[in-house]
Structures are given as C-alpha cells and as structure tokens.
Write a protein that holds these residues in place. Structure first.
Motif, PDB file in Angstrom:
ATOM      1  N   UNK A 149     -33.339 -10.834  -9.372  1.00  0.00           N
ATOM      2  CA  UNK A 149     -34.482 -11.668  -8.993  1.00  0.00           C
ATOM      3  C   UNK A 149     -34.803 -12.703 -10.071  1.00  0.00           C
ATOM      4  N   UNK A 150     -34.560 -12.363 -11.329  1.00  0.00           N
ATOM      5  CA  UNK A 150     -34.751 -13.359 -12.397  1.00  0.00           C
ATOM      6  C   UNK A 150     -33.767 -14.507 -12.220  1.00  0.00           C
ATOM      7  N   UNK A 151     -32.546 -14.166 -11.910  1.00  0.00           N
ATOM      8  CA  UNK A 151     -31.530 -15.193 -11.661  1.00  0.00           C
ATOM      9  C   UNK A 151     -31.937 -16.061 -10.466  1.00  0.00           C
ATOM     10  N   UNK A 152     -32.474 -15.431  -9.446  1.00  0.00           N
ATOM     11  CA  UNK A 152     -32.902 -16.177  -8.254  1.00  0.00           C
ATOM     12  C   UNK A 152     -33.989 -17.184  -8.603  1.00  0.00           C
ATOM     13  N   UNK A 153     -34.922 -16.801  -9.453  1.00  0.00           N
ATOM     14  CA  UNK A 153     -35.996 -17.725  -9.838  1.00  0.00           C
ATOM     15  C   UNK A 153     -35.453 -18.884 -10.672  1.00  0.00           C
ATOM     16  N   UNK A 154     -34.410 -18.615 -11.451  1.00  0.00           N
ATOM     17  CA  UNK A 154     -33.757 -19.713 -12.181  1.00  0.00           C
ATOM     18  C   UNK A 154     -33.113 -20.689 -11.199  1.00  0.00           C
ATOM     19  N   UNK A 155     -32.504 -20.150 -10.154  1.00  0.00           N
ATOM     20  CA  UNK A 155     -31.910 -21.001  -9.118  1.00  0.00           C
ATOM     21  C   UNK A 155     -33.001 -21.845  -8.458  1.00  0.00           C
ATOM     22  N   UNK A 156     -34.147 -21.212  -8.192  1.00  0.00           N
ATOM     23  CA  UNK A 156     -35.256 -21.927  -7.544  1.00  0.00           C
ATOM     24  C   UNK A 156     -35.680 -23.141  -8.354  1.00  0.00           C
ATOM     25  N   UNK A 157     -35.725 -22.994  -9.664  1.00  0.00           N
ATOM     26  CA  UNK A 157     -36.102 -24.117 -10.527  1.00  0.00           C
ATOM     27  C   UNK A 157     -35.042 -25.212 -10.477  1.00  0.00           C
ATOM     28  N   UNK A 158     -33.793 -24.805 -10.467  1.00  0.00           N
ATOM     29  CA  UNK A 158     -32.697 -25.767 -10.508  1.00  0.00           C
ATOM     30  C   UNK A 158     -32.585 -26.612  -9.235  1.00  0.00           C
ATOM     31  N   UNK A 159     -32.832 -25.978  -8.094  1.00  0.00           N
ATOM     32  CA  UNK A 159     -32.573 -26.672  -6.822  1.00  0.00           C
ATOM     33  C   UNK A 159     -33.801 -27.371  -6.251  1.00  0.00           C
ATOM     34  N   UNK A 160     -34.959 -27.166  -6.829  1.00  0.00           N
ATOM     35  CA  UNK A 160     -36.192 -27.653  -6.225  1.00  0.00           C
ATOM     36  C   UNK A 160     -36.146 -29.156  -5.970  1.00  0.00           C
TER      37      UNK A 160
END
Length: 420
Positions: A149-160
């Motif tokens: 889930x931490x990795x997922x939140x990093x993805x969320x920041x990157x793709x926003x």
C-alpha cells in the motif's frame, strides 16, 4: 517504442510517462478508448464485457498468464465485439505469460488496461502499466500488505493528473447507494451512533484442472490462497468495509477480530469466517461478520447504520431505505429479494446499475481529460481490512498505528517466471 528498452526502464519505482495520453490517443477527435483486459477469469471477463457493452471503449487486447485462459478470453470477446459491430481482437494484441502486463504497458496500440489478476500482483501491475502511460481500472484490493500500500501511494503521487486510475468499488456508483449515503451525510438519520454489516456467501470458486503442477493449481485457485488473495476479509468483504468508510468519511482506528476455518475442508488456507469490531473516530463501533461456506446460491450482504434520529438499511437485495422521521425508500429501480450469488460479480439487484455507472465514469474521465486518481481511497479501504486481519492473526486488538508501522510483506512463494 522498442519494447526491450522500455522494459529495462520499468522498475518498481519507475516514473516513466512518455507523453500525455490524451494527446497521444487523440481523444479530442472523439477516438474510442482502446481497452485491454489483464486477467481473463470470471470477474475480469464480466467487467470487461460490461465496459464493451456500456461504453464506447473497444476491447482490443487481452493478457493472461495461462494460454488456455487467454484463448477462452479471445473467443468470448471476439463474439462480444462481433455482436457490437466491432472487429475481433488482433492476435498480435494477445499476450500470455507472467510478464503479459509488461508487454501491454509497452504497446502503443492500447490506451487503458483493466487489472483483474490475483490481488498480490495488483500493485506491481498498476506500477508498470501507469509508467507506460496507460489508464488503469484496477480491481480491489489495492495491495495485500502494508508495504504494497505504501508503494501504491507512491504511484498515486507519480501519476496524478497524467493518467486516470479507478479502483473497482462499483458500489460507490450504484444509484441506490449513492442516494442513501447522500441522505446520511445530509443528516437524515442524525448523528451516527453505530453500524453493523455482514457478507455471507458460498465458498470461493474451485478450479479442478487435471495434469498441472501444484504451483499452477495454486495460481488457478488464488481465491483460496491467503497470500495470493489477502484472505476473504480483504478480497471479498472489502466492499462492505469500503461502504462504511464512505459513510463515515474516515477509516477505523482499531479492530478486534477473530477468524477461523470451520467448515471448508477442501483445498485452500483462507479463513471461512470473520467476526470484527471496528472502531471509528468518535468511538463509533462497526460490528461486522462474514461467512464464506454457505450452500450454493445463498448470498446475503448488507449494512445497517444506526443514528440518533433514524436507521439506514443498505442491503444488496431487498428494500434500501431509511426508517424514522425522514423515512425514505429507494424507488428508482428493482429491489429483488430472490437474488443469487454471482461469482463473476454481475448482480441483478440494488447493484444492477453499479458496473455500468462505474464503467461510464471511468471511460468518461479519459475521454473528457478529467483524470481520476482513486488509489488513495482504495488503499484506505484495503488497509482497513488489513487491520481486521492483523487483529485476528494477533488474537488481540490491533491499532491503525500498528498497521502503519508493520513491514511484513506477503511473499509469493513460487517462481512466477516459469510461466512464459
């Protein structure tokens, strides 16, 4: 784009986005979204079929780890496309093997991809596909452990703002549920005092495929495998927990849970029942129970919200209503009382319009260049379920802070690269 160069650069934290998808894919010229399905199982096929029938998206690509599943998917979607007056799936856009997702990420003829693979792979697939500039519809859960889930939140920041990502909580788009949650938020039942809910269903589908290895047998029966699925609280019951998070506008801060395997004796190691007391901010308790061992066809899911001035009842089947001074009953569509369990998730009750509305919302976000980013919401509900699972495993109350500090990663335990 050279595929090998692309794949070399797509690591776990890859931030590659070559070009804004709306420009590359010509949505300004009203081009149809070219849609790919990764994972041609029951649910994946059902959801992608809904996209084909309820939106202007075209099913152009398929990926699966197993050739037979891929062939079955192609046969199905060639028929679906033919019925819709659209061309068959090009064999060059069918990808099999463990790395099918990488091939889909690198292919310029695919705009959006639906991730319907076992949950342990969701975050990895989400990472690489969005790094390749693909819009993504990912099934729940968004991760099976806290590190994912931490990795997922990093993805969320990157793709926003760069691509659209939707998470498969279709209930949030079901008109009856949207209406009742709006009424609760508007104060129609007063102050929320407590909640209860349940999710009772038959055992997970069993795929008895002859003459295959134990590893392949495990992959094909991932719903019954705790590491691959995250267990029933996370993989299946998450819909009820997500609805309660939606209603509360928050996640639980602690959980007291028990789980066991009391009835199911066939293959698998997932629990077949859960009993959880979640505590939300303001000392609001949500009492939840789940069973996944009931006789074929029995299915019953509901949430009840008790307020200072009324009660809200939100079942999958039967009247969806508010009792009290501001009484209300949903009357916008059928409220069947004889609904049966649908292994593919295609229910014909209060959720009858859920997939359709969710599909149209996602495709509209792409064609309208109003990109969604539902990753954080998906993570919050996944973590809420992990909190209950953690409590059951520890045999005591577990807190949100404990979960956030947990670094235990679910290991696959097999050589996935053998499947190519």
């Amino acid at each position: 784009m050279d595929r090998r160069k692309f794949l070399k650069g797509t690591g776990a934290a890859c931030g590659l986005l070559i070009v804004k998808p709306s420009t590359a894919f010509g949505y300004a010229a009203n081009s149809a979204v070219r849609y790919g399905l990764l994972g041609c199982g029951n649910r994946g096929t059902s959801v992608a079929t809904s996209f084909a029938k309820n939106t202007d998206a075209r099913i152009v690509a398929l990926g699966d780890i197993f050739p037979d599943q891929l062939a079955k998917g192609k046969q199905h979607f060639d028929q679906v496309n033919a019925a819709l007056g659209k061309p068959a799936v090009d064999p060059k856009l069918t990808f099999h093997g463990w790395d099918a997702y990488k091939a889909m990420a690198a292919n310029p003829n695919i705009d959006a991809v639906q991730i319907s693979t076992p949950p342990i792979f969701h975050v990895e697939h989400l990472d690489i596909l969005t790094a390749g500039g693909k819009h993504v519809y990912v099934e729940k859960p968004v991760g099976v452990d806290t590190p994912q889930t931490r990795r997922a939140l990093d993805i969320a920041k990157r793709i926003d703002g760069k691509v659209s990502v939707a998470v498969g909580f279709q209930i949030r788009k079901a008109p009856p549920f949207v209406e009742i949650v709006n009424r609760i938020h508007n104060g129609d039942i007063g102050k929320i005092a407590s909640l209860n809910g349940y999710y009772n269903s038959p055992p997970a589908v069993f795929h008895d495929v002859p003459n295959i290895s134990q590893e392949e047998f495990r992959l094909r029966n991932w719903l019954r495998d705790k590491k691959l699925s995250g267990d029933i609280l996370l993989e299946q019951n998450i819909h009820v927990i997500d609805v309660c998070n939606w209603i509360m506008g928050a996640h639980p801060i602690k959980a007291d849970a028990r789980a066991s395997r009391k009835v199911v004796t066939t293959y698998g190691n997932t629990n077949d029942n859960y009993e959880v007391i979640f505590t939300y901010p303001g000392d609001v308790q949500f009492v939840f129970n789940s069973t996944q061992f009931n006789f074929k066809g029995f299915f019953d899911v509901a949430e009840h919200i008790f307020g200072s001035e009324g009660i809200a009842e939100a079942p999958y089947k039967g009247p969806l209503r508010i009792l009290g001074p501001k009484a209300w009953t949903w009357s916008g569509g059928p409220a069947k009382t004889d609904s049966k369990f649908a292994a593919d998730g295609a229910f014909n009750d209060n959720l009858a319009e859920a997939d359709k509305m969710k599909d149209q919302d996602f495709i509209g976000s792409i064609t309208g260049n109003k990109y969604q980013n539902q990753i954080a919401t998906g993570v919050e509900s996944a973590r809420s379920c992990m909190l209950g699972r953690m409590s059951a495993e520890l045999g005591r109350v577990a807190t949100w802070d404990e979960l956030m500090a947990n670094n235990e990663a679910y290991e696959l335990g097999l050589d996935i690269k053998k499947y190519h």
